[in-house]
Design an enzyme around this catalytic site. Structure first.
Site, PDB file in Angstrom:
ATOM      1  N   ASN A   2      45.016  17.139  25.714  1.00  0.00           N
ATOM      2  CA  ASN A   2      43.686  16.564  25.920  1.00  0.00           C
ATOM      3  C   ASN A   2      43.321  16.630  27.395  1.00  0.00           C
ATOM      4  OD1 ASN A   2      45.720  14.570  26.317  1.00  0.00           O
ATOM      5  ND2 ASN A   2      44.264  12.920  26.048  1.00  0.00           N
ATOM      6  N   GLU A  32      44.048  18.907  20.111  1.00  0.00           N
ATOM      7  CA  GLU A  32      43.992  19.806  18.947  1.00  0.00           C
ATOM      8  C   GLU A  32      42.944  20.901  19.156  1.00  0.00           C
ATOM      9  OE1 GLU A  32      43.978  16.541  19.059  1.00  0.00           O
ATOM     10  OE2 GLU A  32      44.719  15.634  17.212  1.00  0.00           O
ATOM     11  N   CYS A  54      41.392  12.799  15.383  1.00  0.00           N
ATOM     12  CA  CYS A  54      40.030  12.260  15.251  1.00  0.00           C
ATOM     13  C   CYS A  54      39.222  13.127  14.279  1.00  0.00           C
ATOM     14  CB  CYS A  54      39.345  12.177  16.615  1.00  0.00           C
ATOM     15  SG  CYS A  54      38.676  13.748  17.203  1.00  0.00           S
ATOM     16  N   CYS A  81      38.260  16.703  15.415  1.00  0.00           N
ATOM     17  CA  CYS A  81      39.397  17.647  15.371  1.00  0.00           C
ATOM     18  C   CYS A  81      39.723  18.037  13.942  1.00  0.00           C
ATOM     19  CB  CYS A  81      40.622  17.045  16.061  1.00  0.00           C
ATOM     20  SG  CYS A  81      40.429  17.003  17.853  1.00  0.00           S
TER      21      CYS A  81
HETATM   22  N1  THU Z   1      42.894  12.431  21.602  1.00  0.00           N
HETATM   23  C1  THU Z   1      43.436  13.657  21.306  1.00  0.00           C
HETATM   24  O1  THU Z   1      43.619  14.517  22.181  1.00  0.00           O
HETATM   25  N2  THU Z   1      43.775  13.874  20.018  1.00  0.00           N
HETATM   26  C2  THU Z   1      43.706  12.971  19.017  1.00  0.00           C
HETATM   27  O2  THU Z   1      44.071  13.276  17.886  1.00  0.00           O
HETATM   28  C3  THU Z   1      43.181  11.634  19.278  1.00  0.00           C
HETATM   29  C4  THU Z   1      42.626  11.411  20.632  1.00  0.00           C
HETATM   30  C5  THU Z   1      42.573  12.157  23.008  1.00  0.00           C
HETATM   31  C6  THU Z   1      41.127  12.071  23.363  1.00  0.00           C
HETATM   32  C7  THU Z   1      41.179  11.209  24.594  1.00  0.00           C
HETATM   33  O3  THU Z   1      41.473  12.029  25.728  1.00  0.00           O
HETATM   34  C8  THU Z   1      42.359  10.284  24.370  1.00  0.00           C
HETATM   35  O4  THU Z   1      43.138  10.916  23.367  1.00  0.00           O
HETATM   36  C9  THU Z   1      41.980   8.889  23.918  1.00  0.00           C
HETATM   37  O5  THU Z   1      41.105   8.934  22.861  1.00  0.00           O
END
Ligand code: THU
Length: 159
Positions: A61, A74, A111, A114
């Site tokens: 992320n 993702e 989320c 994704c």
């Molecule tokens: N996030 C992801 O990278 N993947 C997920 O499946 C859930 C959330 C990230 C987005 C943000 O940078 C941080 O986690 C908090 O939401």
């Protein structure tokens, strides 16, 4: 009125019950969390995608001071994999996440945005894409993204 039931199958594993290939993919997802840029949430997420040519592509992320401009691990990973290797489908994607205290206990739930992108990847290559969601206490295996996103919007709705 008719009630419609949708069933989702999730297989729950302990790390040592996974195949060697799956263990390796999960380890890749865990390690790449070190490259996450998450100064705002302090929630570091890593994803590792195994392509059908055996390559593993990883991503994290990437946050932004303008919050919506950031992107999840993702989508970073799948967009990169599909950009670099458009002719190689993703067989399995593993996802791991940690806070400042360590890896989270329960499997990381992706989320909604994704899930939608994962579904597009699955549909694009017309074969199920496996999803491994890592947690310290257990790991979930979902054999097709369609199980993660029932009643999904996809291209067939526009026909
Ligand atoms: N996030 C992801 O990278 N993947 C997920 O499946 C859930 C959330 C990230 C987005 C943000 O940078 C941080 O986690 C908090 O939401």
């Amino acid at each position: 009125m008719k009630m419609l039931n949708i069933t989702t199958v999730i297989n729950e594993y302990q790390f040592n019950e996974l195949s060697e290939d799956d263990q390796k993919l999960v380890e890749n997802a865990k390690t790449i969390t070190n490259n996450s840029y998450a100064p705002y949430s302090k929630f570091s997420v890593g994803a590792a995608a195994l392509l059908d040519n055996g390559l593993i592509v990883t991503g994290t992320n990437q946050e932004n001071a303008a919050y919506p401009s950031g992107i999840c691990a993702e989508r970073t990973t799948l967009f990169y994999a599909n950009s670099q290797y458009p002719n190689n489908r993703v067989v399995t994607i593993a996802i791991a996440a940690r806070t400042e205290k360590g890896f989270i206990d329960m499997p990381i739930p992706p989320c909604g945005a994704c899930r939608q992108v994962m579904l597009e990847t699955e549909n694009r290559y017309k074969k199920p894409m496996r999803v491994l969601l890592y947690g310290e206490k257990s790991i979930y295996e979902i054999r097709s993204v369609s199980d993660l996103l029932p009643l999904s919007f996809n291209a067939s709705a526009m026909e």
